[in-house]
Design a protein around this motif. Structure first.
Motif, short mmCIF file in Angstrom:
data_model
loop_
_atom_site.label_atom_id
_atom_site.label_comp_id
_atom_site.label_asym_id
_atom_site.label_seq_id
_atom_site.Cartn_x
_atom_site.Cartn_y
_atom_site.Cartn_z
N ASP A 191 -1.50 4.65 2.78
CA ASP A 191 -0.06 4.69 3.08
C ASP A 191 0.71 5.48 2.04
O ASP A 191 1.66 6.19 2.36
N TYR A 192 0.31 5.37 0.75
CA TYR A 192 1.10 6.06 -0.25
C TYR A 192 0.98 7.58 -0.14
O TYR A 192 1.84 8.30 -0.60
N LYS B 274 -0.93 -9.67 -16.53
CA LYS B 274 0.52 -9.68 -16.70
C LYS B 274 1.22 -9.30 -15.39
O LYS B 274 2.01 -8.37 -15.33
N GLU B 275 0.89 -10.03 -14.36
CA GLU B 275 1.50 -9.74 -13.06
C GLU B 275 2.95 -10.17 -13.05
O GLU B 275 3.37 -11.07 -12.32
N GLY B 276 3.72 -9.57 -13.89
CA GLY B 276 5.11 -9.98 -14.07
C GLY B 276 5.96 -9.68 -12.84
O GLY B 276 5.73 -8.70 -12.14
N ASP B 277 6.88 -10.54 -12.58
CA ASP B 277 7.78 -10.26 -11.47
C ASP B 277 9.10 -10.96 -11.67
O ASP B 277 9.17 -12.04 -12.21
N ALA B 278 10.13 -10.31 -11.23
CA ALA B 278 11.46 -10.89 -11.44
C ALA B 278 11.84 -11.79 -10.29
O ALA B 278 11.43 -11.56 -9.18
N THR C 148 0.81 -1.22 0.00
CA THR C 148 0.00 0.00 0.00
C THR C 148 0.84 1.27 0.00
O THR C 148 0.30 2.36 -0.14
N ALA C 149 2.15 1.13 0.16
CA ALA C 149 2.97 2.33 0.31
C ALA C 149 3.28 2.99 -1.04
O ALA C 149 3.71 4.13 -1.08
N LYS D 15 -5.49 -2.00 -17.27
CA LYS D 15 -4.83 -2.06 -18.56
C LYS D 15 -4.03 -3.35 -18.72
O LYS D 15 -4.05 -4.00 -19.73
N LEU D 16 -3.30 -3.70 -17.67
CA LEU D 16 -2.35 -4.80 -17.83
C LEU D 16 -2.67 -6.00 -16.96
O LEU D 16 -1.80 -6.76 -16.61
N ARG E 190 12.01 -1.62 -15.60
CA ARG E 190 11.14 -1.59 -14.42
C ARG E 190 10.67 -0.18 -14.08
O ARG E 190 9.60 -0.02 -13.49
N HIS F 246 1.68 -2.62 -9.20
CA HIS F 246 1.02 -3.92 -9.16
C HIS F 246 1.78 -4.97 -9.97
O HIS F 246 1.45 -6.14 -9.90
N ASP G 43 -6.73 3.68 -14.87
CA ASP G 43 -6.28 2.73 -13.87
C ASP G 43 -5.37 1.69 -14.50
O ASP G 43 -5.82 0.82 -15.23
N PRO G 44 -4.07 1.78 -14.24
CA PRO G 44 -3.11 0.87 -14.86
C PRO G 44 -3.40 -0.59 -14.53
O PRO G 44 -3.03 -1.49 -15.26
N ARG G 45 -4.08 -0.83 -13.42
CA ARG G 45 -4.31 -2.21 -13.02
C ARG G 45 -5.28 -2.91 -13.97
O ARG G 45 -5.26 -4.11 -14.11
#
Lengths: 363, 311, 312
Positions: B202-203, B307-311, A134-135, B303-304, A180, A186, B299-301
Motif C-alpha cells: 500500500d505504501y 518503545k511502541e509509544g503512542d499518544a 500498511t499505507a 532499533k526501537l 512526532r 510503527h 530497519d527502524p523497527r
C-alpha cells in the motif's frame, strides 16, 4: 497559499469551536452547483491469468464542489477500481481504460501521460487508503513522508515544508507534532496513522480527496473520530470528497449523495435522503435491509442471497437479475436504461418501466 | 539498539567458542594423535606442536591453553612446512584472499541489485526473463566449472585476458567473474522477488498517489525496503564467497589463503587445517555480526522495539 | 449509467416475474479443485519446471541402467585407450586411465544423486523431529531449541563439513553425515513454523467443533498447506548437497576412482584441460550444472505452484 482556502488551525478564528460543532448540522441544507469531476461511461478491464475481468462497465457520475459523494457496494463491485482510475493508479499494462473519460475541471485525466498525471496526483487529487498500518512506509520517518509530496510539487524550502507539516499534524489531531515528525510509523497506533495518512493527503491542499474505505480497518470509536475529522476538514477547506465504502453507517454520517455500484455499474444514485428513504433499485433495498438499524429493532436483518456475477463474462442484461426477487425475463436480456426520478435521483432498473409497473403495481 | 548489539556480540562469541571447541575435540577424537603418523625426525616441528598443544598435559589443560592461543590470535604451527605457522600463512595469503573476496562482493552486490531491480520493474518483460534466465543458470553452474570455461574460452582460445595469478587489475577480471556470478544470481533473484512484493504494498501505491517522481519512488521508497532480505542473506553469501575463494584460488593459481588451505587439505597438514578453519570461522561470524548491526540500522523497527509509544 | 433509449420493441411477456434464481447465482463460482490437483495443474503449465522434472527422470533412469548396460570396464586401467576423444565406441571419450567417460559419468550420477537425495531425506527426518518437538511443545522448550538453532545457523557450514571430512576421511558415508550434521537446521526451522501454523488451525477447527469432519479438514487443507514449504525445501536441498559434494571433491576431499563422483572427475580433468582433452571436464561439469539447474527450476516451480497466496 495563494488562491486556495486552506487555513491552518491557529489562524482560524475559533478553531476549537469549529471542531466541537458538528459540521453536518450546518451542511444539511447546502446545495452544490459547480461540477468539479465528471466521470463519463468509464470502462476498465484487467487482464489476469484466467482471462479479462471487466471491472468497470460504463460508470458515469458527477461530483460537485464541496460535497461528499459516497460510493457503496459489495467488495468486487468496482468501487475501488473507480477510485484508482480517477487517481491514475490503474496498474498498467494489466489494467486498461477501454472507454470513457474522467473530466476534472474540464481536463480529461484519461488522456494525460504519466508525467502530466503526476502534476495532478497529490496536488489536485489526493487519496487516502484503507489500511493505515500498511499505507505508510515503515522505513521512512513520517516527517519525510509528509513533506516529500510538497517538496516535489511546490518550490518550498525544507523548513517551510516542515513548518507546514507540523501545522497540519496539529490540524489532524496529533499531539507533539514536532517530535512526532522524527518518528517512524510503527511508533503510532492505527488511528494516529490514519490521521497522518490524512495529513499527507492534505499537504498540497487538494480540491478532491478520494478516501478508499478509510475507516474499515479501525475500531469503532476511532472510526467516529476520523469521520468527524473529515467533516471538519471539509468545512475548513471546502474540499470535495469521494468516499468509497461498504459501510452504510459511515455513509449515513457524512455523505451528501450516494452512488450504489453493482458488478461494475452505478445502478442507483441520489441524495442521501433519496437513497436511504426511497431506494428504487432492488439491490439498494436489499443493501439497506441488510444493515442493522436502531430505529427498527424488531425486524430481522435480511441478507441478500447469492453472489455477484462473474466479471470474466458479465451478463448482458441486468447483473442483479439472478439475485433479484422481482426479476423478469427482460432483465436477463437487456440492460435497463437510466430513469431519472428527480433532478438528483436516478436508477437503472426495469421496474421503472410502465409495463413492469402494471405487473407489480407500485412499489 | 545497544541491547541488540550486545546480544548479537555474545551470540558471536558463543559461536566462535563452539567452533573452536568442536575443532579441538574433533582433533582429539582421532585415535592416538593426529600427529603420530607425521612424527618425523624434524625437531622444530615437534617442538612447535608440543608448545602449541601442550601435548604432555591432560586434555582439559590442553583445551584451556588452546582457547587462550585462539584468543590471542595464535592459530598454531604447520607440520609440512617447518618454518611456517598458520599465522605466517595468513599474513601472506589472507590479504590477497580478502581483496578477491571484497572485489567479488562489490561486483555481486552492485550488479545483483541492479539486475534484480530492473527485472522487478519490468515484471514479465524481456529484461525480467533474461535476468531470471541468467540467475537460474548462475546459481546452477558451480564456480569451478565457470572458472575453467572462462579460462578455456577467454584466456586460452581467444587470448583476451591472462589465465592465472592476481598481479594486475586485468588479471583480476576472470577470477572475479567466476566467483561473483553465483552470488550475483542469488542477489538478483532475491532482490527481484522482494522488490515485486514491495511494489504491491500500500505504501508504494500511496507514494504513487503523491505524484512523486518514479526515480524517488523506486530509490527512496521501494529499494530500501526491498533490500532488507538481501541484507539478511549477506552472511550466508559471504560464507559462500569465502569457500568459493578456495577453488578459485586453486584454479587461477592465486597465492591467497584459500590456496594454502586446499594445499593443507591435500597434504593432510592437520594443524593448518584446524587453524585456518577456526580463523575463517571467526572471521565469518564476525562478518555476520556486522551484517546484523547494519540490518539493525536499516530497519527502524529493530532499533526501537519495545518503545511502541503512542499518544 | 448508460443512457441508451428505451427499446420500444420489447415484447410485453418479458415483463413477467421469474422465480428467484439465487442457486444459479451461487453456482457461477468457479469450480474448486483439490489443492494437490490444483498445484499439479499449475506446475504442469510451468514449462521450465516440467523440463527439469523430465530431465531428472531421464537422468535417474540412466544412472540406474547405463552402468549395467555399458560394455566398458572401469576397474582396470587400459592404457591402450588413454584420452580418446568422443567416438561411436566411447561416446564421451576416455580419460587418462583409458576408462570410458560415458560409463563413469553415470556412475558419477549415482554418487551425486545418492548424496543429494540422502542428504535431503536425512535433513527431512531430523528436521521433522527437532522442528516438530520444538513447535509442538512450545514455551521454554521451544525457546531453548530455537536459541540452539540460531547459534548453529551462524556456523559456516562448509567449513565444518571440511573439518569433519578431514577427520573422518573421505567416503560416501562421511560426506552424507557431514552434510546432514550442518544441513538439518534450515529444515527444522521450516518444520517448526509449519507446526505452529497447524496448532493454530487445530485450535480454530476445534472451537468451531466440526466433529467428524476434522480429519478430512486436516487432510484436505492443513497437510497440503504445511507440506508445501517442506517439499520445496527438500527439492532445493538436493542441488545444494550435490554442489557441496562436488566442491569437496574439487578441493581434494572426494570419493576416489574408479566409482568417482562428478566433482572428482572434474577435478581430475583440471590439469589436462589445457592439453585439449575438453571432454573429460565437459561432461561431468555439464551434468553437475544441468542437474542443479533442473532441481532449481523444479523447486522454484513447485514453490510457485504450492503457494496458496498466489492462487489465481
Amino acid at each position: 497559499m495563494e488562491s486556495r482556502k486552506f487555513a491552518p488551525i491557529d489562524e482560524n478564528q475559533g478553531g476549537t469551536a469549529v471542531a466541537q460543532e458538528p459540521a453536518r448540522l450546518r451542511k444539511r441544507n447546502k446545495t452544490f452547483t459547480d461540477v468539479m469531476l465528471s466521470v463519463r461511461d468509464l470502462h476498465v478491464s484487467f487482464k489476469t491469468f484466467g482471462g479479462e475481468v471487466q471491472a468497470l462497465r460504463g460508470v458515469s457520475f458527477d461530483l460537485y464542489k464541496g460535497e461528499t459523494l459516497a460510493i457503496v457496494g459489495e467488495s468486487g463491485c468496482g468501487k475501488s477500481v473507480t477510485a484508482n482510475t480517477i487517481m491514475g493508479l490503474i496498474p498498467k499494462p494489466a489494467g486498461r481504460i477501454k472507454n470513457g473519460n474522467v473530466l476534472f475541471k474540464g481536463k480529461d485525466l484519461t488522456k494525460l501521460d504519466k508525467s502530466e498525471m503526476r502534476k495532478v496526483q497529490g496536488v489536485d487529487i489526493s487519496m487516502i487508503f484503507q489500511d493505515p498500518m500498511t499505507a505508510l512506509n515503515p522505513t521512512l520517518k513520517i516527517g519525510e513522508q509528509l513533506t516529500e509530496g510538497l517538496r516535489t510539487h511546490q518550490k518550498v524550502s525544507k523548513t517551510e515544508a516542515r513548518q507546514k507539516a507540523i501545522k497540519l499534524l496539529e490540524v489532524v489531531g496529533i499531539p507533539n507534532p514536532e517530535e512526532r515528525m522524527k518518528q517512524y510509523p510503527h511508533q503510532f497506533s492505527g488511528g494516529m496513522r490514519q490521521r497522518i495518512v490524512i495529513a499527507i493527503a492534505l499537504i498540497c491542499e487538494p480540491e478532491l480527496l478520494i478516501a478508499d474505505e478509510p475507516t474499515t480497518a479501525l475500531d469503532v470509536t476511532i472510526q467516529a473520530q476520523i469521520l468527524e475529522l473529515f467533516e471538519e476538514i471539509q468545512e475548513r477547506t471546502g474540499v470535495s470528497i469521494i468516499l468509497i465504502t461498504h459501510d452504510l453507517g459511515v455513509v449515513a454520517k457524512i455523505a451528501d449523495r450516494i452512488a450504489v455500484m453493482y458488478a461494475g455499474k452505478v445502478i442507483e444514485i441520489g441524495e442521501k435522503r433519496e437513497v436511504f428513504y426511497s431506494p428504487q433499485h432492488p439491490y439498494t433495498k436489499g443493501l439497506l435491509a441488510s444493515v442493522p438499524r436502531l430505529d427498527l429493532k424488531e425486524e430481522e436483518l435480511q441478507p441478500i442471497e447469492g453472489t455477484p456475477p462473474d466479471l470474466f463474462a458479465p451478463p448482458i442484461g441486468c447483473p442483479f437479475t439472478a439475485r433479484c426477487p422481482f426479476a423478469m425475463e427482460v432483465c436477463d436480456r437487456i440492460y435497463p436504461a437510466t430513469t431519472g426520478l428527480s433532478a438528483t435521483h436516478a436508477v437503472d432498473c426495469w421496474l421503472q418501466d410502465e409495463r413492469a409497473k402494471k405487473v407489480f403495481g407500485h412499489n | 539498539m545497544a541491547i541488540y548489539i550486545v546480544k548479537r556480540f555474545f551470540m558471536m562469541i558463543a559461536t566462535i567458542l563452539i567452533i573452536a571447541t568442536l575443532t579441538f575435540f574433533l582433533m582429539h577424537s582421532i585415535p592416538g594423535s593426529p600427529f603420530d603418523e607425521e612424527r618425523t625426525s624434524n625437531p622444530t616441528i615437534q617442538a612447535n606442536l608440543e608448545k602449541f598443544y601442550k601435548l604432555d598435559q591432560p586434555t582439559h589443560v590442553q583445551y584451556i591453553h588452546y582457547l587462550k592461543s585462539i584468543a590471542t590470535f595464535d592459530f598454531g604451527p604447520s607440520i609440512k612446512k617447518p618454518n611456517d605457522s598458520v599465522n605466517k600463512l595468513l599474513a601472506r595469503g589472507f590479504p590477497i584472499s580478502l581483496e578477491l573476496g571484497m572485489v567479488t562482493i562489490l561486483v555481486a552486490v552492485i550488479s545483483g541489485i541492479t539486475l534484480g531491480t530492473f527485472a522487478a520493474l519490468r515484471h514479465n518483460g524481456i529484461i525480467d526473463y533474461a535476468a531470471m534466465a541468467f540467475a537460474v543458470v548462475g546459481i546452477s553452474v558451480p564456480n569451478f566449472v565457470l572458472a575453467t570455461v572462462l579460462i578455456q574460452q577467454l584466456a586460452v582460445n581467444w587470448n583476451l585476458l591472462p589465465p592465472a595469478t592476481w598481479s594486475s587489475p586485468l588479471h583480476m577480471i576472470l577470477p572475479t567473474l567466476a566467483l561473483a556470478t553465483g552470488p550475483t544470481a542469488i542477489i538478483a533473484r532475491l532482490t527481484r522477488s522482494s522488490m515485486l512484493e514491495v511494489l504491491t504494498q500500500d505504501y508504494m501505491k500511496m507514494a504513487r498517489a503523491k505524484g512523486l517522481s518514479p526515480m524517488r519512488i523506486v530509490l527512496r521508497h521501494a529499494l530500501r525496503n526491498a533490500l532488507m532480505p538481501v541484507v539478511t542473506i549477506m552472511g550466508t553469501m559471504l560464507a559462500g564467497i569465502l569457500t568459493g575463494t578456495f577453488v578459485i584460488e586453486k584454479i587461477f593459481a592465486i597465492p591467497g589463503m584459500g590456496k594454502y588451505f586446499v594445499e593443507s587439505i591435500n597434504n593432510r597438514d592437520y594443524p593448518v587445517i584446524m587453524g585456518s578453519t577456526v580463523f575463517y570461522s571467526a572471521f565469518l561470524v564476525f562478518m555476520l555480526f556486522l551484517v546484523d548491526i547494519v540490518y539493525g540500522f536499516l530497519d527502524p523497527r529493530i532499533k526501537l522495539h519495545r518503545k511502541e509509544g503512542d499518544a | 449509467m448508460v443512457s441508451h433509449q428505451q427499446n420500444v420493441q420489447i415484447p410485453d411477456e418479458w415483463f413477467q416475474q421469474k422465480g428467484k434464481d439465487a442457486e444459479k447465482a451461487e453456482s457461477v463460482v468457479r469450480p474448486s479443485l483439490s489443492y494437490w490437483k490444483d498445484a499439479w495443474r499449475r506446475l504442469r503449465k510451468n514449462k521450465m519446471a516440467m523440463g527439469g522434472l523430465v530431465f531428472l527422470i531421464i537422468l535417474t533412469l540412466f544412472a540406474i541402467f547405463a552402468p549395467i548396460l555399458s560394455p566398458h570396464n572401469i576397474e582396470t586401467t587400459q592404457y591402450a585407450n588413454q584420452n580418446l576423444p568422443p567416438s561411436s565406441t566411447h561416446w564421451f571419450g576416455t580419460d587418462d586411465k583409458g576408462w570410458d567417460v560415458f560409463t563413469r559419468t553415470w556412475h558419477g550420477a549415482r554418487v551425486s544423486l545418492f548424496v543429494g537425495v540422502a542428504a535431503a531425506l536425512i535433513d527431512f527426518f531430523i528436521g521433522i523431529i527437532y522442528g516438530g518437538i520444538s513447535g509442538y511443545k512450545g514455551g521454554r522448550t521451544d525457546t531453548i531449541m530455537m536459541r540452539i538453532i540460531e547459534i548453529l545457523y551462524g556456523l559456516p557450514h562448509l567449513l565444518v563439513v571440511i573439518l569433519l571430512m578431514v577427520i573422518m576421511g573421505p567416503s560416501l558415508t562421511t560426506i552424507i553425515v557431514a552434510l546432514t550434521i550442518t544441513g538439518w537446521v534450515g529444515m527444522a526451522r521450516i518444520v517448526r513454523g509449519q507446526v505452529l501454523q497447524i496448532k493454530n488451525y487445530e485450535f480454530v477447527t476445534a472451537s468451531k467443533s466440526f466433529g467428524a469432519k476434522t480429519p478430512r479438514i486436516i487432510r484436505k487443507n492443513l497437510l497440503p498447506n504445511t507440506m508445501g514449504p517442506i517439499i520445496v525445501q527438500m527439492t532445493l536441498t538436493v542441488p545444494s548437497a550435490i554442489f557441496a559434494e562436488a566442491f569437496l571433491s574439487f578441493i581434494g576431499l572426494g570419493i576416489q576412482a574408479p566409482v568417482a563422483s562428478w566433482g572428482v572427475m572434474a577435478n581430475d580433468a583440471l590439469p589436462v584441460i589445457l592439453s585439449g582433452h575438453w571432454w573429460r571436464l565437459f561432461f561431468p561439469a555439464f551434468f553437475i550444472s544441468m542437474t542443479m539447474f533442473a532441481f532449481n527450476v523444479l523447486g522454484d516451480g513447485m514453490q510457485d505452484a504450492l503457494d496458496p497466496k498466489l492462487r489465481g
